[in-house]
Design an enzyme around this catalytic site. Structure first.
Site, short mmCIF file in Angstrom:
data_model
loop_
_atom_site.label_atom_id
_atom_site.label_comp_id
_atom_site.label_asym_id
_atom_site.label_seq_id
_atom_site.Cartn_x
_atom_site.Cartn_y
_atom_site.Cartn_z
N LYS A 111 -9.99 24.41 17.41
CA LYS A 111 -11.12 23.48 17.47
C LYS A 111 -12.31 24.07 18.21
O LYS A 111 -13.45 23.61 18.04
CB LYS A 111 -10.69 22.18 18.16
N ASP A 127 -10.68 13.29 16.04
CA ASP A 127 -9.39 13.71 15.50
C ASP A 127 -9.13 13.03 14.16
O ASP A 127 -9.64 11.93 13.90
CB ASP A 127 -8.26 13.36 16.47
N HIS A 265 -7.71 5.32 18.23
CA HIS A 265 -7.03 6.62 18.17
C HIS A 265 -5.53 6.38 18.00
O HIS A 265 -4.85 5.98 18.94
CB HIS A 265 -7.32 7.39 19.46
#
Length: 344
Positions: A111, A127, A265
């Site tokens: 990343k 994400d 998330h």
């Protein structure tokens, strides 16, 4: 300090954000970015994210930074969903034998490549197991020069290697357990969850990140630990609503107003909607079931599939393709043209 943003002197306080009355949505040098590796089912998460951003009418594109091992089929799926696909090379820590909290964390160092996407002045990283339920484009208007993210929670067992977990200290509720300075020294710096953050791509920063990684021993939370170490001086916390880690629902329910949450998330074990069975710990909760259904409602909504804009070039191409057909009909005597009256 920009209008709509206030910050107290308390280091634990988060940046308070209000939506600007006239958001600048015409900037083409801003984008969302996510990461994808391998040929597994995570592509479903990225498709869901692309459709979620479309549902909330985000003005900015979704860039997918992907490793070379992502199959062509998955790449086509993402392009068809309007994503900008960018292939990146893997980044490995100096010692691959390090024990990570999760084995797959090792690939997440890749990343770091997103800092070289300098065609964009600002990007929001998300994400692939995240869903956006309200427009968050206004975050791009936060002051330059900082990395913005939501503070993490230290209460799950994956943190058992840390002193925070051992003494039951958590930055989400710092008043419940005081940090023992006498025994452990100064409290640790604020620590963010790296599943969502606003940052500024920069080639100098990118090169320095890679240089620093070479001399930094890997730690259990891989790139998340590394990013926290690297950006600790410019990190600014933002409210929990911009990255609700699901464990907060049972660890710190007093801090969660589910109706106000903008970004969820799905990182808790068993919570990824496309793998959900309800059998893992806490997955039988009604709020979890509701959030999983909410994700699927977006994923299954065909009206949110990307629709390529029709351009003048496309129209001209269509007319060119029709010419042989029209000619054939004319020659067969089956098509009579009628002269249109003058518009004059």
């Amino acid at each position: 300090m920009a209008p709509g943003l206030t910050q107290t002197a308390d280091a634990m306080s988060t940046v308070t954000i209000t939506k600007p009355s006239l958001p600048s949505v015409q900037d083409s040098d801003r984008a969302y970015v996510t990461f994808l590796a391998g040929n597994g089912d995570y592509v479903k998460g990225v498709v869901g994210l692309a459709k979620g951003l479309r549902k909330v009418k985000s003005a900015y594109p979704l860039v997918v930074a992907m490793l070379p091992d992502v199959p062509e089929e998955h790449r086509r799926i993402l392009v068809d969903q309007g994503c900008i696909v960018r292939e990146i090379e893997p980044v490995y820590p100096p010692e691959n034998q390090t024990q990570f909290a999760m084995a797959y964390y090792v690939i997440n160092y890749s990343k770091l490549r997103i800092w070289k996407f300098v065609e964009y002045s600002k990007m929001i990283y998300l994400d692939g197991d995240i869903q956006v339920y309200e427009n968050i484009d206004h975050l791009f208007d936060l002051p330059d020069g900082y990395l913005y993210a939501v503070m993490d929670c230290f209460c799950e067992k994956t943190w058992s290697h840390t002193p925070q977990y051992k003494i039951r200290y958590c930055q989400q509720c710092p008043d419940k357990v005081q940090w023992p300075k006498a025994e452990l020294g100064e409290p640790p710096a604020l620590y963010f969850n790296a599943g969502m953050f606003l940052y500024e791509p920069n080639l100098e920063t990118y090169e320095d990140l890679l240089r620093t990684l070479k001399i930094t021993p890997p730690t259990p939370f891989a790139e998340q630990d590394f990013l926290n170490m690297y950006f600790k001086k410019i990190y600014k916390p933002i409210p929990l609503v911009y990255n609700l880690v699901l464990a907060m629902l049972w660890r710190h329910p007093e801090n969660v107003e589910l109706g106000k949450v903008k970004v969820v998330h799905y990182c808790a074990a068993g919570s990824k909607p496309w793998r959900y069975t309800g059998k893992e710990a806490n997955m039988e909760r009604e709020d979890i079931k509701m959030l999983v259904k909410k994700w699927w409602d977006i994923y299954d909504d065909e009206s949110l599939d990307y629709k390529k804009p029709v351009t003048v070039v496309d129209t001209e191409v269509d007319l060119v393709n029709l010419k042989p057909f029209i000619t054939a009909l004319t020659e067969a005597g089956r098509l009579n043209y009628v002269t249109a009256p003058s518009a004059a």
